[in-house]
Design an enzyme around this catalytic site. Structure first.
Site, PDB file in Angstrom:
ATOM      1  N   ARG A   7       0.553  -1.175   0.092  1.00 59.22           N
ATOM      2  CA  ARG A   7      -0.049  -0.274  -0.186  1.00 59.22           C
ATOM      3  C   ARG A   7       1.038   1.386  -0.060  1.00 59.22           C
ATOM      4  NH1 ARG A   7       2.562   1.475   3.581  1.00 59.22           N
ATOM      5  NH2 ARG A   7       1.578   3.654   3.671  1.00 59.22           N
ATOM      6  N   GLY A   8       0.477   2.486  -0.220  1.00 57.34           N
ATOM      7  CA  GLY A   8       1.211   3.529  -0.622  1.00 57.34           C
ATOM      8  C   GLY A   8       1.264   3.571  -2.264  1.00 57.34           C
ATOM      9  N   ASP A  42      -2.324  10.594  -1.792  1.00 60.62           N
ATOM     10  CA  ASP A  42      -2.280   9.596  -2.819  1.00 60.62           C
ATOM     11  C   ASP A  42      -3.160  10.259  -4.056  1.00 60.62           C
ATOM     12  OD1 ASP A  42      -2.922   8.611   0.097  1.00 60.62           O
ATOM     13  OD2 ASP A  42      -2.635   6.861  -1.520  1.00 60.62           O
ATOM     14  N   GLN A  53      -1.369   2.216  10.027  1.00 61.91           N
ATOM     15  CA  GLN A  53       0.241   2.181   9.485  1.00 61.91           C
ATOM     16  C   GLN A  53       1.158   2.900  10.109  1.00 61.91           C
ATOM     17  OE1 GLN A  53      -3.575   3.013   7.869  1.00 61.91           O
ATOM     18  NE2 GLN A  53      -3.306   2.757   5.938  1.00 61.91           N
TER      19      GLN A  53
HETATM   20  C1  LIG Z   1       3.664   8.359   0.221  1.00 60.18           C
HETATM   21  S1  LIG Z   1       1.963   7.847  -0.221  1.00 60.18           S
HETATM   22  C2  LIG Z   1       1.348   7.093   1.116  1.00 60.18           C
HETATM   23  C3  LIG Z   1      -0.154   7.319   1.175  1.00 60.18           C
HETATM   24  O1  LIG Z   1      -0.716   5.997   0.586  1.00 60.18           O
HETATM   25  C4  LIG Z   1      -1.558   5.670   2.509  1.00 60.18           C
HETATM   26  O2  LIG Z   1      -2.754   4.834   1.642  1.00 60.18           O
HETATM   27  P1  LIG Z   1      -2.179   3.055   2.301  1.00 60.18           P
HETATM   28  O3  LIG Z   1      -1.528   3.430   3.126  1.00 60.18           O
HETATM   29  O4  LIG Z   1      -3.941   3.330   2.322  1.00 60.18           O
HETATM   30  O5  LIG Z   1      -2.342   2.907   0.798  1.00 60.18           O
HETATM   31  C5  LIG Z   1      -2.136   7.351   3.267  1.00 60.18           C
HETATM   32  O6  LIG Z   1      -3.238   7.934   2.529  1.00 60.18           O
HETATM   33  C6  LIG Z   1      -0.377   7.972   3.108  1.00 60.18           C
HETATM   34  O7  LIG Z   1      -0.339   8.707   3.209  1.00 60.18           O
END
Ligand SMILES: CSC[C@H]1O[C@H](OP(=O)(O)O)[C@H](O)[C@@H]1O
EC number: 5.3.1.23
Length: 361
Positions: free
Chosen positions: A65-66, A256, A215
């Site tokens: 994710r990320g 995002d 996270q």
């Molecule tokens: C460096 S982008 C990270 C960004 O993505 C995360 O979302 P997820 O863990 O659901 O993919 C989160 O919004 C972070 O800030």
């Protein structure tokens, strides 16, 4: 899919620049390795995937994710498709890559990096479709590895830019995980913090746990503790109190999707933190690669917000916290208006939200 407890690649192969990596492609281009982030911080385990469908499911289920990391994983998924289509003619190859791209693009809606990576892979496929199958596959692998390397370079560049804005000492608040685990390596928001500490600043981090996937508690704390960077985890309800007591000197988050007007979609809870920051006069920074900027989206109202399963909120480690029959809301992101953002750091430069289009070049 197979699982190993050690990085399944030779140390020299990892493009992340660290002992761990959110996503890597095998040297032969036939396997994608994902760090199973749902099991951190207790277990560091890697899954080995061999088809675009497996990579798409790994993104959907948040194994990886990320925003930048899922873009890189999707690009690696397109490499697997190109490899499987080596024996196809131009038409069959394009059909296979379009099918893989549709699967990968549909896995999560908010992070624009995902569709950005798939679009670039499909543009390459259109361009080299008439060529030999092995040559197409190698070119797609080279494209995906370059995308990974470029992301790490972008994280380091924005880190240096952002570091100059952080205080010489004190606590920095983060929300969610925008570290090496969310990118190709080094991180965006955590890249700013890493660069500031590497420049000699005496900083510590307050990491919002960031329910429900945690996270911050599970991933940001794991990364920073591994680096020897002082970090404390906060329940999501605590940030305002610590801001009111003057403990928080600045806030740095990832993104995002950043709309043309500078509105920022990020993990749910970011908007609340930005409102508190404004109320307390604390700088609120966003760090993101240019691949997260979506100039085609005019403002935050047009950003698709992912709704995830109710049970991801209602269950904690499989234990029911919400009564059966009661639904838990689960928007996975929110939108922080440009007016609440002090500055946005990208590898192309820093800008106030209103100036972002200036960096388009
Ligand atoms: C460096 S982008 C990270 C960004 O993505 C995360 O979302 P997820 O863990 O659901 O993919 C989160 O919004 C972070 O800030």
């Amino acid at each position: 899919m197979s699982v190993t407890n050690l990085p399944p690649w030779a140390p020299a192969e990892a493009l992340s620049g660290a002992s761990y990596s959110a996503a890597e492609l095998s040297a032969d281009g036939d396997r994608v390795f994902l760090l199973e982030q749902r099991e951190l911080p207790v277990v560091e385990r890697y899954v080995t995937l061999t088809t675009p469908a497996e990579v798409a499911e790994g993104i959907r289920a948040m194994v990886v994710r990320g925003a930048p990391a899922i873009g890189i994983a999707a690009a690696y998924g397109m490499v697997l498709a190109a490899r499987a289509a080596r024996g196809e003619g131009a038409e069959g190859y394009l059909h296979a890559l379009r099918r893989a791209g549709a699967l990968l693009d549909a896995s999560r809606p908010t992070a624009v990096n995902l569709s950005w990576a798939v679009r670039r892979a499909l543009a390459l496929a259109e361009q080299h479709a008439p060529r030999d199958g092995e040559q197409r596959f190698q070119e797609m692998a080279a494209f995906a590895r370059a995308l990974h390397r470029d992301d790490v370079a972008a994280c380091r560049a924005m880190g240096r830019l952002g570091a100059a804005h952080l205080p010489d000492e004190g606590a920095i608040l983060t929300h969610c995980n925008a570290g090496a685990l969310a990118t190709g390596g080094y991180g965006t928001a955590l890249g700013v913090i890493r660069a500031a500490i590497e420049a000699g600043k005496r900083l510590r981090v307050l990491a919002d746990e960031t329910r429900p996937y945690l996270q911050g508690a599970r991933l940001t704390a794991w990364e920073l503790h591994k680096d020897g960077i002082p970090v404390e985890v906060l329940a999501d309800s605590m940030a305002g109190w610590l801001m009111q007591r003057g403990e928080v000197k600045a806030i740095v988050v990832g993104a995002d999707r950043i709309a043309r007007n500078g509105d920022v979609a990020n993990k749910i809870g970011t908007y609340a933190v930005a409102c508190l920051a404004r109320h307390h006069g604390i700088p609120f920074y966003v760090a993101a690669p240019w691949s997260t900027v979506d100039l085609a989206t005019p403002d935050g109202t047009a950003i698709p917000i992912e709704e995830r399963a109710s049970d991801e909120v209602g269950l904690i480690a499989g234990k029911r916290m919400v009564p059966e029959g009661v639904r838990a809301r689960h928007p996975a992101f929110d939108v922080t208006p440009a007016s609440l953002i002090t500055a946005i750091f990208t590898e192309r430069g820093e800008a106030t939200p209103g100036e972002l289009a200036r960096l388009a070049g």
